[in-house]
Design an enzyme around this catalytic site. Structure first.
Site, mmCIF file in Angstrom:
data_model
loop_
_atom_site.group_PDB
_atom_site.id
_atom_site.type_symbol
_atom_site.label_atom_id
_atom_site.label_comp_id
_atom_site.label_asym_id
_atom_site.label_seq_id
_atom_site.Cartn_x
_atom_site.Cartn_y
_atom_site.Cartn_z
ATOM 1 N N GLY A 151 0.755 -1.230 0.000
ATOM 2 C CA GLY A 151 0.000 0.000 0.000
ATOM 3 C C GLY A 151 0.792 1.291 0.000
ATOM 4 O O GLY A 151 0.231 2.353 -0.268
ATOM 5 N N ASP A 152 2.090 1.233 0.289
ATOM 6 C CA ASP A 152 2.955 2.417 0.228
ATOM 7 C C ASP A 152 4.319 1.973 -0.281
ATOM 8 O O ASP A 152 5.356 2.265 0.310
ATOM 9 C CB ASP A 152 3.063 3.072 1.601
ATOM 10 C CG ASP A 152 3.718 4.456 1.546
ATOM 11 O OD1 ASP A 152 3.929 4.967 0.433
ATOM 12 O OD2 ASP A 152 4.034 5.015 2.609
ATOM 13 N N LEU A 153 4.297 1.259 -1.403
ATOM 14 C CA LEU A 153 5.487 0.549 -1.857
ATOM 15 C C LEU A 153 6.327 1.418 -2.791
ATOM 16 O O LEU A 153 6.277 1.292 -4.005
ATOM 17 C CB LEU A 153 5.092 -0.763 -2.552
ATOM 18 C CG LEU A 153 6.258 -1.706 -2.841
ATOM 19 C CD1 LEU A 153 6.930 -2.157 -1.555
ATOM 20 C CD2 LEU A 153 5.802 -2.904 -3.650
#
Length: 242
Positions: A151-153
């Site tokens: 999700g925040d890669l």
């Protein structure tokens, strides 16, 4: 204690090197790390030692210079992660970095991405251009999902371990489409061909995924516009699908 970044420190305690981090959503971060760590053959994550409303503490990852083996490891592990199917879209963390998001669950992908993009666009005055994308989401989104996502890669949340594996930190887990993680990884750096090759050994990319990179990059660009302003605002407008 040694400073690591503005809100994180290395701490030597109990014979171990730990990372203590303050900031918003420490319980969400800890829960996300636990979810990722429970995935068989998924990406390794630091062990959570402690979490409360103000602080999360994890075991530090021993790092080494980046190698092709790290990239191949990341490709296989991401494919295994994305094979973890969820019953809902959204949910998970209420934070991506320092930006708060709605963690409601949704029955379909168009409703989830439409709500998330629309809410962020309203916070930075981009309702009109983003709204044009939102109305077309049922036709633009690929089949499949929802899968468990980091999700925040971006590359700053990938650590290259001394064990030859690529470790992930600072997740914003939710149910989404696997292409979202890969698109975000490409936003602030190149996704190596070897990573995609090993991803495909384990997982699957829907036809036309390259044409949807801009679609899935709109979310992190809006987040950065909310947090940092003008430079990302123009990039978000320029990247939207016309």
């Amino acid at each position: 204690m040694r400073p690591l970044s503005g809100d994180a420190w290395f701490v030597e305690a109990g014979g171990r090197t730990l990372v203590a981090k303050t900031g918003p959503g420490p319980r969400d971060e800890a829960d996300g790390l636990r979810q990722l760590g429970a995935v068989r053959d998924g990406p390794p994550v630091p062990e959570v030692v402690f979490a409360d409303d103000e602080l999360v503490v994890t075991v530090a990852v021993e790092q080494a210079p980046r190698t092709p083996a790290h990239e191949e490891s990341l490709g296989r592990a991401l494919a295994a992660l994305h094979a973890t199917r969820l019953e809902h879209w959204g949910g998970g963390s209420s934070w991506i970095g320092n930006c708060q998001v709605d963690a409601s669950v949704w029955p379909d992908g168009a409703a989830f991405y439409g709500a998330r993009l629309g809410e962020l666009a309203a916070r930075c005055g981009l309702e009109k251009p983003v709204g044009g994308v939102v109305t077309r989401l049922p036709d633009l989104l690929p089949p499949g999902g929802p899968a468990l996502l980091h999700g925040d890669l971006w590359w700053g949340n990938v650590l290259f371990g001394a064990d030859g594996r690529a470790w992930l930190i600072d997740p914003s887990v939710h149910g989404g489409h696997p292409e979202e993680d890969l698109a975000m990884l490409a936003l602030f750096g190149t996704v190596p061909d070897r990573l995609l090759a090993t991803y495909r050994e384990v997982g699957h990319l829907e036809p036309g995924w390259q044409e949807r990179v801009a679609l899935f990059q709109l979310y992190p660009l809006l987040v950065h516009t909310v947090l940092f302003g003008a430079g990302y605002r123009s990039q978000a407008v320029a990247s939207r699908l016309s």
